[in-house]
Design a protein around this motif. Structure first.
Motif, PDB file in Angstrom:
ATOM      1  N   PRO A  50       0.835  -1.202   0.000  1.00  0.00           N
ATOM      2  CA  PRO A  50       0.000   0.000   0.000  1.00  0.00           C
ATOM      3  C   PRO A  50       0.868   1.251   0.000  1.00  0.00           C
ATOM      4  CG  PRO A  50       0.105  -0.909   2.196  1.00  0.00           C
ATOM      5  CD  PRO A  50       0.838  -1.869   1.300  1.00  0.00           C
ATOM      6  N   PRO A  51       0.341   2.350  -0.521  1.00  0.00           N
ATOM      7  CA  PRO A  51       1.109   3.594  -0.423  1.00  0.00           C
ATOM      8  C   PRO A  51       1.223   3.989   1.047  1.00  0.00           C
ATOM      9  CG  PRO A  51      -1.083   3.995  -1.346  1.00  0.00           C
ATOM     10  CD  PRO A  51      -0.935   2.522  -1.186  1.00  0.00           C
ATOM     11  N   LEU A  52       2.399   4.404   1.432  1.00  0.00           N
ATOM     12  CA  LEU A  52       2.629   4.770   2.825  1.00  0.00           C
ATOM     13  C   LEU A  52       2.664   6.278   2.975  1.00  0.00           C
ATOM     14  CD1 LEU A  52       5.451   2.228   3.720  1.00  0.00           C
ATOM     15  CD2 LEU A  52       3.001   2.026   4.142  1.00  0.00           C
ATOM     16  N   SER A  53       2.142   6.728   4.084  1.00  0.00           N
ATOM     17  CA  SER A  53       2.187   8.157   4.381  1.00  0.00           C
ATOM     18  C   SER A  53       2.349   8.316   5.890  1.00  0.00           C
ATOM     19  CB  SER A  53       0.913   8.846   3.897  1.00  0.00           C
ATOM     20  OG  SER A  53      -0.216   8.307   4.553  1.00  0.00           O
ATOM     21  N   GLU A  54       2.746   9.478   6.291  1.00  0.00           N
ATOM     22  CA  GLU A  54       2.929   9.745   7.711  1.00  0.00           C
ATOM     23  C   GLU A  54       1.594   9.602   8.428  1.00  0.00           C
ATOM     24  OE1 GLU A  54       4.489  13.396  10.500  1.00  0.00           O
ATOM     25  OE2 GLU A  54       5.210  13.252   8.433  1.00  0.00           O
ATOM     26  N   GLY A  55       1.626   8.965   9.565  1.00  0.00           N
ATOM     27  CA  GLY A  55       0.412   8.814  10.359  1.00  0.00           C
ATOM     28  C   GLY A  55      -0.393   7.560  10.058  1.00  0.00           C
ATOM     29  N   ILE A  56       0.055   6.727   9.100  1.00  0.00           N
ATOM     30  CA  ILE A  56      -0.680   5.507   8.786  1.00  0.00           C
ATOM     31  C   ILE A  56      -0.609   4.558   9.985  1.00  0.00           C
ATOM     32  CG2 ILE A  56       1.232   4.261   7.724  1.00  0.00           C
ATOM     33  CD1 ILE A  56      -0.790   3.283   5.602  1.00  0.00           C
ATOM     34  N   THR A  57      -1.705   3.874  10.264  1.00  0.00           N
ATOM     35  CA  THR A  57      -1.752   2.928  11.379  1.00  0.00           C
ATOM     36  C   THR A  57      -2.034   1.536  10.831  1.00  0.00           C
ATOM     37  OG1 THR A  57      -4.122   3.175  11.747  1.00  0.00           O
ATOM     38  CG2 THR A  57      -2.661   4.731  12.912  1.00  0.00           C
ATOM     39  N   LEU A  58      -1.905   0.538  11.680  1.00  0.00           N
ATOM     40  CA  LEU A  58      -2.166  -0.835  11.246  1.00  0.00           C
ATOM     41  C   LEU A  58      -3.610  -1.015  10.795  1.00  0.00           C
ATOM     42  CD1 LEU A  58      -0.078  -2.756  13.911  1.00  0.00           C
ATOM     43  CD2 LEU A  58       0.370  -2.643  11.450  1.00  0.00           C
ATOM     44  N   LYS A  59      -4.536  -0.370  11.478  1.00  0.00           N
ATOM     45  CA  LYS A  59      -5.946  -0.514  11.068  1.00  0.00           C
ATOM     46  C   LYS A  59      -6.182   0.062   9.678  1.00  0.00           C
ATOM     47  CE  LYS A  59      -7.770   3.671  13.026  1.00  0.00           C
ATOM     48  NZ  LYS A  59      -8.925   4.429  12.940  1.00  0.00           N
ATOM     49  N   ASP A  60      -5.363   1.039   9.272  1.00  0.00           N
ATOM     50  CA  ASP A  60      -5.482   1.618   7.940  1.00  0.00           C
ATOM     51  C   ASP A  60      -5.038   0.642   6.853  1.00  0.00           C
ATOM     52  OD1 ASP A  60      -6.295   4.069   9.076  1.00  0.00           O
ATOM     53  OD2 ASP A  60      -4.207   4.730   9.280  1.00  0.00           O
ATOM     54  N   CYS A  61      -4.285  -0.376   7.238  1.00  0.00           N
ATOM     55  CA  CYS A  61      -3.759  -1.355   6.278  1.00  0.00           C
ATOM     56  C   CYS A  61      -4.701  -2.537   6.069  1.00  0.00           C
ATOM     57  CB  CYS A  61      -2.401  -1.856   6.752  1.00  0.00           C
ATOM     58  SG  CYS A  61      -1.160  -0.544   6.869  1.00  0.00           S
ATOM     59  N   VAL A  62      -5.785  -2.611   6.830  1.00  0.00           N
ATOM     60  CA  VAL A  62      -6.763  -3.686   6.674  1.00  0.00           C
ATOM     61  C   VAL A  62      -7.505  -3.483   5.363  1.00  0.00           C
ATOM     62  CG1 VAL A  62      -8.907  -4.638   7.621  1.00  0.00           C
ATOM     63  CG2 VAL A  62      -7.024  -4.030   9.154  1.00  0.00           C
ATOM     64  N   GLY A  63      -7.711  -4.589   4.643  1.00  0.00           N
ATOM     65  CA  GLY A  63      -8.428  -4.513   3.369  1.00  0.00           C
ATOM     66  C   GLY A  63      -9.057  -5.852   3.014  1.00  0.00           C
ATOM     67  N   HIS A  64      -9.506  -5.971   1.770  1.00  0.00           N
ATOM     68  CA  HIS A  64     -10.218  -7.172   1.322  1.00  0.00           C
ATOM     69  C   HIS A  64      -9.401  -8.456   1.479  1.00  0.00           C
ATOM     70  CE1 HIS A  64     -13.664  -5.002  -0.102  1.00  0.00           C
ATOM     71  NE2 HIS A  64     -12.865  -4.158  -0.761  1.00  0.00           N
ATOM     72  N   GLN A  65      -8.087  -8.380   1.368  1.00  0.00           N
ATOM     73  CA  GLN A  65      -7.255  -9.575   1.477  1.00  0.00           C
ATOM     74  C   GLN A  65      -6.897  -9.922   2.919  1.00  0.00           C
ATOM     75  OE1 GLN A  65      -8.133 -10.333  -1.663  1.00  0.00           O
ATOM     76  NE2 GLN A  65      -6.235 -11.441  -1.746  1.00  0.00           N
ATOM     77  N   SER A  66      -7.370  -9.135   3.863  1.00  0.00           N
ATOM     78  CA  SER A  66      -7.002  -9.341   5.261  1.00  0.00           C
ATOM     79  C   SER A  66      -7.595 -10.607   5.882  1.00  0.00           C
ATOM     80  CB  SER A  66      -7.394  -8.129   6.096  1.00  0.00           C
ATOM     81  OG  SER A  66      -6.633  -7.005   5.698  1.00  0.00           O
ATOM     82  N   TYR A  67      -8.553 -11.219   5.246  1.00  0.00           N
ATOM     83  CA  TYR A  67      -9.124 -12.466   5.756  1.00  0.00           C
ATOM     84  C   TYR A  67      -8.355 -13.690   5.268  1.00  0.00           C
ATOM     85  CZ  TYR A  67     -13.129 -10.220   7.890  1.00  0.00           C
ATOM     86  OH  TYR A  67     -13.926  -9.463   8.695  1.00  0.00           O
ATOM     87  N   HIS A  68      -7.262 -13.461   4.532  1.00  0.00           N
ATOM     88  CA  HIS A  68      -6.512 -14.560   3.925  1.00  0.00           C
ATOM     89  C   HIS A  68      -6.130 -15.654   4.920  1.00  0.00           C
ATOM     90  CE1 HIS A  68      -3.701 -16.743   1.444  1.00  0.00           C
ATOM     91  NE2 HIS A  68      -2.802 -16.602   2.400  1.00  0.00           N
ATOM     92  N   PHE A  69      -5.462 -15.298   6.025  1.00  0.00           N
ATOM     93  CA  PHE A  69      -5.021 -16.307   6.984  1.00  0.00           C
ATOM     94  C   PHE A  69      -6.193 -17.052   7.591  1.00  0.00           C
ATOM     95  CE2 PHE A  69      -0.848 -14.236   7.161  1.00  0.00           C
ATOM     96  CZ  PHE A  69      -0.040 -15.355   7.144  1.00  0.00           C
ATOM     97  N   PHE A  70      -7.233 -16.345   7.940  1.00  0.00           N
ATOM     98  CA  PHE A  70      -8.402 -16.992   8.539  1.00  0.00           C
ATOM     99  C   PHE A  70      -9.019 -17.988   7.560  1.00  0.00           C
ATOM    100  CE2 PHE A  70      -8.136 -12.706  10.419  1.00  0.00           C
ATOM    101  CZ  PHE A  70      -7.936 -13.058  11.742  1.00  0.00           C
ATOM    102  N   HIS A  71      -9.143 -17.571   6.311  1.00  0.00           N
ATOM    103  CA  HIS A  71      -9.721 -18.431   5.275  1.00  0.00           C
ATOM    104  C   HIS A  71      -8.805 -19.628   5.004  1.00  0.00           C
ATOM    105  CE1 HIS A  71     -12.024 -19.544   1.748  1.00  0.00           C
ATOM    106  NE2 HIS A  71     -10.891 -19.584   1.062  1.00  0.00           N
ATOM    107  N   ALA A  72      -7.523 -19.369   4.796  1.00  0.00           N
ATOM    108  CA  ALA A  72      -6.568 -20.429   4.468  1.00  0.00           C
ATOM    109  C   ALA A  72      -6.459 -21.472   5.578  1.00  0.00           C
ATOM    110  CB  ALA A  72      -5.200 -19.822   4.176  1.00  0.00           C
ATOM    111  N   LEU A  73      -6.596 -21.055   6.822  1.00  0.00           N
ATOM    112  CA  LEU A  73      -6.471 -21.964   7.957  1.00  0.00           C
ATOM    113  C   LEU A  73      -7.816 -22.468   8.470  1.00  0.00           C
ATOM    114  CD1 LEU A  73      -3.765 -19.943   9.905  1.00  0.00           C
ATOM    115  CD2 LEU A  73      -3.414 -21.995   8.510  1.00  0.00           C
ATOM    116  N   SER A  74      -8.883 -22.075   7.789  1.00  0.00           N
ATOM    117  CA  SER A  74     -10.248 -22.441   8.208  1.00  0.00           C
ATOM    118  C   SER A  74     -10.502 -22.054   9.667  1.00  0.00           C
ATOM    119  CB  SER A  74     -10.493 -23.935   8.004  1.00  0.00           C
ATOM    120  OG  SER A  74     -10.382 -24.270   6.644  1.00  0.00           O
ATOM    121  N   ILE A  75     -10.155 -20.825   9.989  1.00  0.00           N
ATOM    122  CA  ILE A  75     -10.354 -20.302  11.344  1.00  0.00           C
ATOM    123  C   ILE A  75     -11.508 -19.306  11.312  1.00  0.00           C
ATOM    124  CG2 ILE A  75      -9.339 -18.911  13.198  1.00  0.00           C
ATOM    125  CD1 ILE A  75      -6.608 -19.999  12.347  1.00  0.00           C
TER     126      ILE A  75
END
Length: 124
Positions: A50-75
């Motif tokens: 993602p493009p980075l800018s000053e003040g970006i937080t971890l919650k700002d990095c959440v997106g459509h692909q953020s469920y990948h681990f949960f889906h891949a691990l069936s969690i």
């Protein structure tokens, strides 16, 4: 520098929910951001920084692909709706945390080279 920022990619940012370095308030913000993302929009494709800018937080990095681990691990992700303090008692979170905390990580090629060099010297 971008090689050292892999953990802020949409796919990996949820792994911080297992970290003891992030407090309950920030985990709650990340969980709330995840809960706002539709769960059925995972798409195969290249990992994008993602493009980075000053003040970006971890919650700002959440997106459509953020469920990948949960889906891949069936969690299941229902634990995200619960208070952060109760997560360690929830089996789905326990499974997720165990996976994340045992995930082997190498930050970059130079670390691999150093490790191989040390191992090679120890053998001779």
């Amino acid at each position: 520098m971008k090689s050292h920022l892999w953990y802020i990619l949409e796919e990996f940012v949820p792994t911080c929910l297992a970290s003891t370095l992030i407090g309950p308030e920030e985990k709650r913000q990340i969980a709330d951001a995840l809960l706002k993302v539709p769960k059925n929009q995972l798409k195969p494709g290249a990992v994008k920084m993602p493009p980075l800018s000053e003040g970006i937080t971890l919650k700002d990095c959440v997106g459509h692909q953020s469920y990948h681990f949960f889906h891949a691990l069936s969690i299941g992700v229902n634990f995200l709706e619960e208070p952060v303090e109760t997560w360690p008692q929830i089996p789905a979170y326990q499974k997720f945390e165990e996976f994340v905390l045992n995930l082997p990580v190498t930050n970059d090629i130079s670390e691999r080279f150093v490790r191989r060099t040390v191992n090679h010297r120890e053998l001779h």
